[in-house]
Motif scaffolding. Structure first.
Motif, PDB file in Angstrom:
ATOM      1  N   ASP A  43      11.411 -21.295 -39.096  1.00  0.00           N
ATOM      2  CA  ASP A  43      10.649 -22.440 -39.597  1.00  0.00           C
ATOM      3  C   ASP A  43      11.437 -23.734 -39.443  1.00  0.00           C
ATOM      4  OD1 ASP A  43       9.355 -20.024 -41.130  1.00  0.00           O
ATOM      5  OD2 ASP A  43       7.927 -21.693 -41.213  1.00  0.00           O
ATOM      6  N   LEU A  44      12.747 -23.665 -39.667  1.00  0.00           N
ATOM      7  CA  LEU A  44      13.565 -24.858 -39.462  1.00  0.00           C
ATOM      8  C   LEU A  44      13.551 -25.258 -37.986  1.00  0.00           C
ATOM      9  CD1 LEU A  44      16.516 -23.936 -41.830  1.00  0.00           C
ATOM     10  CD2 LEU A  44      15.105 -25.988 -42.026  1.00  0.00           C
ATOM     11  N   THR A  63      10.163 -26.865 -37.153  1.00  0.00           N
ATOM     12  CA  THR A  63       9.678 -28.072 -37.820  1.00  0.00           C
ATOM     13  C   THR A  63      10.658 -29.240 -37.796  1.00  0.00           C
ATOM     14  OG1 THR A  63      10.501 -27.402 -40.010  1.00  0.00           O
ATOM     15  CG2 THR A  63       8.274 -26.705 -39.422  1.00  0.00           C
ATOM     16  N   VAL A  64      11.955 -28.981 -37.594  1.00  0.00           N
ATOM     17  CA  VAL A  64      12.907 -30.095 -37.644  1.00  0.00           C
ATOM     18  C   VAL A  64      13.001 -30.843 -36.307  1.00  0.00           C
ATOM     19  CG1 VAL A  64      15.265 -30.797 -38.214  1.00  0.00           C
ATOM     20  CG2 VAL A  64      14.139 -29.021 -39.570  1.00  0.00           C
ATOM     21  N   PRO A  65      13.319 -30.153 -35.187  1.00  0.00           N
ATOM     22  CA  PRO A  65      13.310 -30.894 -33.918  1.00  0.00           C
ATOM     23  C   PRO A  65      11.853 -31.199 -33.527  1.00  0.00           C
ATOM     24  CG  PRO A  65      14.479 -28.770 -33.723  1.00  0.00           C
ATOM     25  CD  PRO A  65      13.691 -28.742 -34.993  1.00  0.00           C
ATOM     26  N   HIS A  94       2.216 -19.243 -39.416  1.00  0.00           N
ATOM     27  CA  HIS A  94       1.127 -19.226 -38.441  1.00  0.00           C
ATOM     28  C   HIS A  94       1.118 -20.547 -37.687  1.00  0.00           C
ATOM     29  CE1 HIS A  94       0.435 -16.707 -41.926  1.00  0.00           C
ATOM     30  NE2 HIS A  94      -0.312 -15.923 -41.193  1.00  0.00           N
ATOM     31  N   PHE A  95       1.327 -20.493 -36.380  1.00  0.00           N
ATOM     32  CA  PHE A  95       1.339 -21.703 -35.558  1.00  0.00           C
ATOM     33  C   PHE A  95       0.070 -21.743 -34.707  1.00  0.00           C
ATOM     34  CE2 PHE A  95       5.820 -20.723 -36.299  1.00  0.00           C
ATOM     35  CZ  PHE A  95       6.339 -21.947 -36.662  1.00  0.00           C
ATOM     36  N   ARG A  96      -0.629 -22.860 -34.811  1.00  0.00           N
ATOM     37  CA  ARG A  96      -1.861 -22.993 -34.021  1.00  0.00           C
ATOM     38  C   ARG A  96      -1.828 -24.251 -33.157  1.00  0.00           C
ATOM     39  NH1 ARG A  96      -7.114 -24.570 -34.330  1.00  0.00           N
ATOM     40  NH2 ARG A  96      -6.567 -26.006 -35.991  1.00  0.00           N
ATOM     41  N   GLY A  97      -0.827 -25.088 -33.390  1.00  0.00           N
ATOM     42  CA  GLY A  97      -0.713 -26.306 -32.609  1.00  0.00           C
ATOM     43  C   GLY A  97       0.529 -27.067 -33.027  1.00  0.00           C
ATOM     44  N   PRO A  98       0.886 -28.122 -32.264  1.00  0.00           N
ATOM     45  CA  PRO A  98       2.107 -28.860 -32.596  1.00  0.00           C
ATOM     46  C   PRO A  98       1.939 -29.649 -33.889  1.00  0.00           C
ATOM     47  CG  PRO A  98       0.896 -29.986 -30.867  1.00  0.00           C
ATOM     48  CD  PRO A  98       0.173 -28.700 -31.128  1.00  0.00           C
ATOM     49  N   GLN A  99       3.046 -29.938 -34.564  1.00  0.00           N
ATOM     50  CA  GLN A  99       2.957 -30.782 -35.749  1.00  0.00           C
ATOM     51  C   GLN A  99       2.845 -32.242 -35.321  1.00  0.00           C
ATOM     52  OE1 GLN A  99       6.442 -29.917 -38.053  1.00  0.00           O
ATOM     53  NE2 GLN A  99       7.885 -30.841 -36.610  1.00  0.00           N
ATOM     54  N   ASP A 100       2.457 -33.097 -36.250  1.00  0.00           N
ATOM     55  CA  ASP A 100       2.286 -34.518 -35.944  1.00  0.00           C
ATOM     56  C   ASP A 100       3.538 -35.069 -35.283  1.00  0.00           C
ATOM     57  OD1 ASP A 100      -0.227 -34.564 -36.896  1.00  0.00           O
ATOM     58  OD2 ASP A 100       0.262 -35.467 -38.839  1.00  0.00           O
TER      59      ASP A 100
END
Ligand code: SF4
Lengths: 196, 321
Positions: B79-80, B83-85, B126-132
């Motif tokens: 998760d890090l 979500t971090v880079p 659960h990943f469905r797409g890139p984060q903002d």
């Protein structure tokens, strides 16, 4: 032929006869108890805690008591102040300075003691749920779902969220000689605050 | 090379880890408390994660209906990394596909309880797409899987969810350790899929089995592992000169036995894991093999270390007198 086409062609050639493997009906198995007691028992098993208010204290008083040394308390909910708002952090990396993150989960799973968070609860900073040292999750008993089957069947978030994490207690590892250590790379503690 | 698919460094003992950390993280080489070692690891990893331009993860399941993939971890490192880079790259085995979101419940429930005896991993993401403001790229990995799908006797090995239960229960794995297989996938599942990558290199693995069927009994997705081991022996005998196979059969054990230090590390690692893995993981309704039989007790001390401690001393004393 691109390697992608080659792989797809091979899969089509090699796949077992689909008629021999029809799609099974969706399974809805197991214990259907969606109660708070079951949730708390599972949460404890996975190393999570319940932040119990003492003598009717408020959430901020309970946080101040439980995390006495915390300097930066970040809020991702409208009804709690904190020292900084999640929207103000700016970059994903900034969340590393946060001691405690307060967030509201849309639902929990009684079977696993899991809480769900997505970009909708962590406005624009998914990293905040993992870089912060401790996380306090506001949860309403009414949103508990019984188990993994009911969660995946009933919760729309699994179809809509781009990033959706089920957190079951804090981070943990057993990589060093099989000894369980709670608090690995992610949050060191996870506490649930029941919505009054 | 990992020695186990769930606990890749299970062959390392805390003093080994303390030594390694002292070398790389400049920690106290004598501090071998897992709690403080894990803390040093956290402190060392944070700056790396914060400075990274990209993060890589694998994926445990892929959902056709939504185009999502699911990552199950305990440490929070995935998760890090995601979500971090700003850039998330995921490599996904193409066989991990489940049709509908509603099917995931079955698999998520099976994975961690078969792996470690815990109800669920700490993180199920659960990943469905890139984060903002970020990018997400997915690499679908075939690496022989589409070919294996066409092997009538062996394609069901693609059902494997990599829980490691077959390794934990296997008497050969438990004695020899994962490193002796000389492949990324060790244990019973390794013995039936490694030959699909390289028949000659891994030709000995299907022969290192007592055919006790314990692996098949514990497998949550019901792969007929021991049947496949037997079938591989026939295939290998047909494809190669039998003498070659025979000559090589003892290689695996020989490699291990020939290196006393490696052997002792493997033994004590396996014994420790046995002591730690909850009984619930080893004896449950999925494992009828364990119902009437007791798995070997993890011994407190190996004969070797007992001898070193007691007999060598006595002998010395005797010489003194
Ligand atoms: S073969 Fe079965 S028991 Fe072994 S790792 Fe795969 S799913 Fe688990």
């Amino acid at each position: 032929m691109s390697s992608r086409d080659a792989i797809l062609a091979r899969l089509r050639d090699n796949r077992p006869d689909p008629a021999a493997h029809p799609l099974p009906p969706v399974a809805r198995l197991g214990n259907m108890d969606a109660g708070r007691a079951r949730f708390e028992k599972s949460l404890a098993l996975l190393g999570g805690q319940v932040l119990e208010p003492q003598a009717g204290e408020s959430l901020s008083a309970a946080i101040a008591r439980r995390f006495a040394d915390a300097k930066i308390i970040c809020s991702a909910v409208p009804d709690f102040e904190g020292t900084v708002r999640i929207e103000e952090l700016g970059t994903p990396q900034k969340a590393a300075e946060v001691d405690v993150l307060v967030v509201r989960a849309p639902f929990g799973i009684a079977e696993m003691g899991s809480i769900f968070l997505s970009e909708a609860q962590l406005p624009t900073l998914n990293s905040a749920a993992h870089l912060t040292q401790h996380i306090v999750v506001i949860l309403s008993e009414a949103t508990l779902t019984a188990n993994m089957h009911t969660a995946y069947i009933e919760r729309p978030e699994f179809h809509t969220a781009r990033y959706g994490v089920l957190m079951s207690g804090p981070s943990a590892t057993a990589d060093i000689q099989g000894v369980l250590v709670r608090g690995a790379q992610g949050v060191r503690t996870l506490s649930v605050w029941w919505e009054p | 090379m990992p020695s186990h698919i769930v606990v890749p460094a299970v062959h390392k003992l805390t003093p080994d880890v303390a030594k390694l950390f002292a070398e790389h993280y400049h920690t106290d080489p004598n501090d071998d408390d897992p709690q403080s070692l894990a803390w040093s690891q956290r402190l060392a990893a944070r700056p790396v994660i914060l400075a990274a331009d990209a993060g890589m993860t694998g994926g445990n399941f892929v959902v056709a209906e939504t185009g999502s993939f699911v990552v199950c971890t305990n440490e929070g490192n995935a998760d890090l990394s995601a979500t971090v880079p700003g850039l998330h790259i995921a490599t996904l085995g193409i066989e991990r596909l489940v049709p509908r979101m509603a099917d995931l419940g079955v698999f998520v429930r099976m994975l961690s309880r078969s792996a470690l005896g815990s109800p669920i991993t700490q993180y199920t993401t659960h990943f469905r797409g890139p984060q903002d403001g970020g990018e997400m790229h997915v690499v679908l990995v075939d690496n022989g899987r589409s070919h294996r799908l066409g092997m009538e006797d062996f394609w069901t090995s693609l059902k494997c969810i990599r829980c490691g239960a077959c390794m934990n229960t296997c008497p050969v794995y438990r004695r020899s350790g994962g490193l002796s297989y000389g492949a990324v996938y060790s244990g019973p599942i390794g013995a039936i899929i490694d030959p699909t990558f390289n028949e000659r290199k891994y030709s000995t693995l299907p022969f290192a089995s007592t055919m006790n069927g314990s692996c098949t009994n514990v497998c949550p997705v019901r792969i007929n592992i021991h049947d496949q081991l037997y079938k591989w022996r026939r295939v290998l005998a047909e494809h190669h000169e039998l003498p070659f196979v025979k000559r090589e059969v003892m290689n695996m054990a020989g490699r291990l036995m020939g290196q006393p230090k490696l052997y002792r590390a493997a033994i004590s690692g396996t014994e420790t894991a046995l002591g730690v893995l909850p009984r619930f993981a080893l004896y449950n309704w999925l494992n009828p093999w364990g119902k009437n039989r007791e798995l070997p007790h993890p011994v407190k001390q190996t004969f070797h270390s007992w001898y070193k401690q007691n007999r060598l001393k006595t002998k010395k004393k005797g010489e003194d007198a």
